[in-house]
Design a protein around this motif. Sequence first.
Motif, PDB file in Angstrom:
ATOM      1  N   ILE A 131       6.030   1.050  11.202  1.00 60.30           N
ATOM      2  CA  ILE A 131       5.510   2.372  11.544  1.00 60.30           C
ATOM      3  C   ILE A 131       5.944   2.657  12.969  1.00 60.30           C
ATOM      4  CG2 ILE A 131       3.461   3.798  11.816  1.00 60.30           C
ATOM      5  CD1 ILE A 131       2.038   2.030   9.809  1.00 60.30           C
ATOM      6  N   ASN A 137       2.765  -2.356  10.347  1.00 60.88           N
ATOM      7  CA  ASN A 137       3.764  -2.169   9.298  1.00 60.88           C
ATOM      8  C   ASN A 137       3.078  -1.873   7.978  1.00 60.88           C
ATOM      9  OD1 ASN A 137       2.928  -5.056   9.064  1.00 60.88           O
ATOM     10  ND2 ASN A 137       4.400  -5.035   7.384  1.00 60.88           N
ATOM     11  N   ILE A 138       3.842  -1.367   7.034  1.00 56.36           N
ATOM     12  CA  ILE A 138       3.356  -1.086   5.680  1.00 56.36           C
ATOM     13  C   ILE A 138       3.977  -2.120   4.753  1.00 56.36           C
ATOM     14  CG2 ILE A 138       3.278   0.609   3.812  1.00 56.36           C
ATOM     15  CD1 ILE A 138       3.617   2.797   5.920  1.00 56.36           C
ATOM     16  N   VAL A 150       1.134   3.845  -1.309  1.00 59.56           N
ATOM     17  CA  VAL A 150       1.176   2.988  -0.123  1.00 59.56           C
ATOM     18  C   VAL A 150       0.304   1.783  -0.432  1.00 59.56           C
ATOM     19  CG1 VAL A 150       0.635   2.814   2.325  1.00 59.56           C
ATOM     20  CG2 VAL A 150       1.501   4.973   1.391  1.00 59.56           C
ATOM     21  N   ASP A 152      -1.067  -2.209   0.345  1.00 59.58           N
ATOM     22  CA  ASP A 152      -1.281  -3.330   1.253  1.00 59.58           C
ATOM     23  C   ASP A 152      -1.620  -4.550   0.400  1.00 59.58           C
ATOM     24  OD1 ASP A 152      -1.567  -4.833   3.499  1.00 59.58           O
ATOM     25  OD2 ASP A 152      -3.367  -3.844   4.233  1.00 59.58           O
ATOM     26  N   SER A 193      -5.048   4.852   7.060  1.00 62.29           N
ATOM     27  CA  SER A 193      -4.198   5.248   8.181  1.00 62.29           C
ATOM     28  C   SER A 193      -2.727   5.279   7.765  1.00 62.29           C
ATOM     29  CB  SER A 193      -4.397   4.284   9.350  1.00 62.29           C
ATOM     30  OG  SER A 193      -3.527   4.582  10.417  1.00 62.29           O
ATOM     31  N   GLN A 194      -2.312   4.290   6.969  1.00 61.48           N
ATOM     32  CA  GLN A 194      -0.934   4.250   6.496  1.00 61.48           C
ATOM     33  C   GLN A 194      -0.638   5.427   5.561  1.00 61.48           C
ATOM     34  OE1 GLN A 194      -0.411   0.376   4.729  1.00 61.48           O
ATOM     35  NE2 GLN A 194      -0.988  -0.690   6.624  1.00 61.48           N
ATOM     36  N   ARG A 197       0.034   8.449   7.582  1.00 63.06           N
ATOM     37  CA  ARG A 197       1.374   8.424   8.185  1.00 63.06           C
ATOM     38  C   ARG A 197       2.431   8.854   7.168  1.00 63.06           C
ATOM     39  NH1 ARG A 197       2.115   6.907  13.806  1.00 63.06           N
ATOM     40  NH2 ARG A 197       0.233   5.774  14.421  1.00 63.06           N
ATOM     41  N   PHE A 267      10.536   5.161   7.958  1.00 61.05           N
ATOM     42  CA  PHE A 267       9.876   3.858   8.134  1.00 61.05           C
ATOM     43  C   PHE A 267      10.917   2.757   7.927  1.00 61.05           C
ATOM     44  CE2 PHE A 267       6.697   6.856   6.489  1.00 61.05           C
ATOM     45  CZ  PHE A 267       5.763   6.806   7.514  1.00 61.05           C
TER      46      PHE A 267
END
Length: 270
Positions: A131, A137-138, A150, A152, A193-194, A197, A267
Motif C-alpha cells: 500500500i 500490505n494486502i 480484498v 487477509d 482499511s484495505q 484503499r 498496489f
Amino acid sequence: MTLEPGQDEKRMRLRYAGICRLCGAALSTGSDAIYERHSKSVRCVTCEAEPVALSDGVAGASARREHERRRDAREARIRTNYPKLGGLILALSEDPQSTRAWQGGAIGEEILAERLRDLPDSARVLHDRRIPGTRANIDHIVVTPAGVWVIDAKRYKGQRPALHVEGGLIRPRVETLRIGGRDKTKLVEGVRSQVERVSAALADTDVIVRGALCFVEADWPLIGGAFTVNDIDVLWPKLLLKRLAEVSDDVAATDVDSIHRRLAAVFPPA
C-alpha cells in the motif's frame, strides 16, 4: 492530439482526479489524459497504449523477508555478544514469538494462495501487494466478474474464530471478533482499511469491493461457523472459494483484465 469521436479512446482534460491504469500515477483534476471507452479508465498521455508487464506477486514474500531479517539479526547479536557460546545458545533456544509470527503469517498466505489456484480462469489474483505511502500490505486481491475481493490470510492453528455481539435492543449493537476468547477485532478493522484503499483506487468505476478474513488451519465447527463482522466476511478457504466463484445476475460484469491491471499498478508487489 484529440481523437475523432467514435474511436475507442480520446485525449481530454480531466474534470475529476484519476489514476493511470498502466503506471498507477495520480492524475489531478484539470490535467490532460487519455480516456479509454472500452475500460472506462484513464491513462497518462505519456504511457504507451500497449500494456506493460506487471507482476502478480509472490504470496508471503514480504513476511518471509521480515522473518529472515529478524532471525539473522538475532543470530548476529547473540554471536557478537557471546563469541564462544553463541552457537550453543542458538542451538538450545528458539526465536521469540514476535519473529516466529512472521513465519506463520507467510505460511498462511502461501497456503491460501495455493487454494486460490482452483479459482475459475475468469478470475485474476494479486498476491502480497504494497500500500503506497504506508508500511502495510494486502495479502491477496482477487478480481472476479462479480467484483473485487480484498483478502487477509490468517493462520491461527487449532483456534476458533467467533462472533461476539453486545447490545442490539436498547444499546447499539456492537460486533467483535474473538479468537480463543481474545478480542481480535483489530484484524477486521485492518481489512476494512484495505477495502477503503482499493475502493478509492476504483472510485471512477462501478466495481463492488468486498473484504474477507480467511483463517487457515483454524478450528472451524462441522456446521456453520462463518460469519460477518462490520461487513467483513470471516470464513475458511473452501467457503471463500465458493463465494469468489459466485456470479450475481443483477450485478454488471466487471472488466476483469482492466481492473486487474489497474490494481497491479496502484498496489505494486511488496
